[in-house]
Design a protein around this motif. Structure first.
Motif, PDB file in Angstrom:
ATOM      1  N   PRO A 149      45.826  31.335  40.671  1.00 14.85           N
ATOM      2  CA  PRO A 149      45.148  30.706  41.798  1.00 14.85           C
ATOM      3  C   PRO A 149      45.452  29.216  41.897  1.00 14.85           C
ATOM      4  O   PRO A 149      46.010  28.616  40.985  1.00 14.85           O
ATOM      5  CB  PRO A 149      43.669  30.937  41.483  1.00 14.85           C
ATOM      6  N   SER A 150      45.068  28.640  43.015  1.00 15.13           N
ATOM      7  CA  SER A 150      45.206  27.199  43.204  1.00 15.13           C
ATOM      8  C   SER A 150      44.429  26.463  42.125  1.00 15.13           C
ATOM      9  O   SER A 150      43.436  26.980  41.598  1.00 15.13           O
ATOM     10  CB  SER A 150      44.658  26.808  44.577  1.00 15.13           C
ATOM     11  N   ARG A 151      44.873  25.254  41.807  1.00 14.57           N
ATOM     12  CA  ARG A 151      44.194  24.453  40.789  1.00 14.57           C
ATOM     13  C   ARG A 151      42.704  24.338  41.105  1.00 14.57           C
ATOM     14  O   ARG A 151      42.322  24.088  42.245  1.00 14.57           O
ATOM     15  CB  ARG A 151      44.791  23.058  40.720  1.00 14.57           C
ATOM     16  N   GLU A 194      40.514  26.654  41.135  1.00 15.67           N
ATOM     17  CA  GLU A 194      39.916  27.915  41.570  1.00 15.67           C
ATOM     18  C   GLU A 194      39.804  28.858  40.379  1.00 15.67           C
ATOM     19  O   GLU A 194      40.582  28.774  39.433  1.00 15.67           O
ATOM     20  CB  GLU A 194      40.774  28.554  42.668  1.00 15.67           C
ATOM     21  N   PRO A 195      38.836  29.775  40.406  1.00 13.14           N
ATOM     22  CA  PRO A 195      38.645  30.683  39.271  1.00 13.14           C
ATOM     23  C   PRO A 195      39.771  31.705  39.144  1.00 13.14           C
ATOM     24  O   PRO A 195      40.379  32.102  40.142  1.00 13.14           O
ATOM     25  CB  PRO A 195      37.321  31.384  39.590  1.00 13.14           C
ATOM     26  N   HIS A 196      40.023  32.086  37.904  1.00 18.16           N
ATOM     27  CA  HIS A 196      41.002  33.132  37.619  1.00 18.16           C
ATOM     28  C   HIS A 196      40.331  34.494  37.751  1.00 18.16           C
ATOM     29  O   HIS A 196      39.117  34.624  37.587  1.00 18.16           O
ATOM     30  CB  HIS A 196      41.556  32.970  36.201  1.00 18.16           C
ATOM     31  N   CYS A 197      41.135  35.497  38.019  1.00 20.28           N
ATOM     32  CA  CYS A 197      40.610  36.845  38.210  1.00 20.28           C
ATOM     33  C   CYS A 197      39.881  37.378  36.976  1.00 20.28           C
ATOM     34  O   CYS A 197      38.913  38.124  37.106  1.00 20.28           O
ATOM     35  CB  CYS A 197      41.732  37.798  38.602  1.00 20.28           C
ATOM     36  N   ARG A 246      44.089  36.316  45.019  1.00 20.49           N
ATOM     37  CA  ARG A 246      43.763  34.886  45.049  1.00 20.49           C
ATOM     38  C   ARG A 246      44.858  34.045  44.393  1.00 20.49           C
ATOM     39  O   ARG A 246      44.861  32.836  44.492  1.00 20.49           O
ATOM     40  CB  ARG A 246      42.403  34.620  44.409  1.00 20.49           C
TER      41      ARG A 246
END
Length: 150
Positions: free
Chosen positions: A46-48, A50-53, A75
């Motif tokens: 994900p974008s910096r 933002e949470p990881h899956c 995401r």
């Protein structure tokens, strides 16, 4: 014992970047080299900020089944796109570079990469969700595409 080739070295660095990936479905990284010079790298995620899956759940998974490519729900950005963002942020010129990736290119990434004036796209595995359109596009643009075998 012979020294490793630059292909071996790049693929070794690639494997280290793959360890940073949080996606449960694909561990994909990319590194760019020009000659023996490391230029930039990226991996899918994900974008910096933002949470990881693996922290909040995968948007592409329904009842334990992964939705097909193109659903638009993931995401994470592809490794190639994250590497290009890193190169731009650090003022790295990728003209004449070789790209090493975990997988063959998807068509969307190939469309962007075809405009970079890279010389090679070297991959380890075929991307299972794609046909050959990405590879064919790169070849038409004069970019040498090959699978790396250890």
């Amino acid at each position: 014992m012979a020294a490793p080739t630059w292909d071996d070295t790049a693929m070794g660095v690639l494997k280290e970047y793959e360890k940073r990936v949080h996606c449960k479905w694909f561990k994909i990284a990319v590194v760019f080299y020009r000659g023996d010079e490391f230029l930039t790298a990226g991996y899918n995620g994900p974008s910096r900020g933002e949470p990881h899956c693996d922290e909040v759940g995968c948007l592409k998974e329904v009842n334990g089944i992964r939705l097909p490519a193109g659903s638009g729900l993931c995401r994470g950005a592809h490794a190639e796109m994250n590497a290009l963002a890193n190169a731009a942020e650090n003022n790295k010129d990728l003209h004449g570079a070789r790209l090493y990736c975990s997988f063959s290119p998807c068509y969307t990434c190939a469309k962007t990469l075809a405009n970079l004036s890279i010389t090679d796209y070297v991959y380890r595995e075929r991307y299972p969700d794609e046909d050959n359109r990405g590879i064919e596009l790169l070849l038409r643009r004069g970019i040498f595409v090959r699978q790396f075998v250890w």
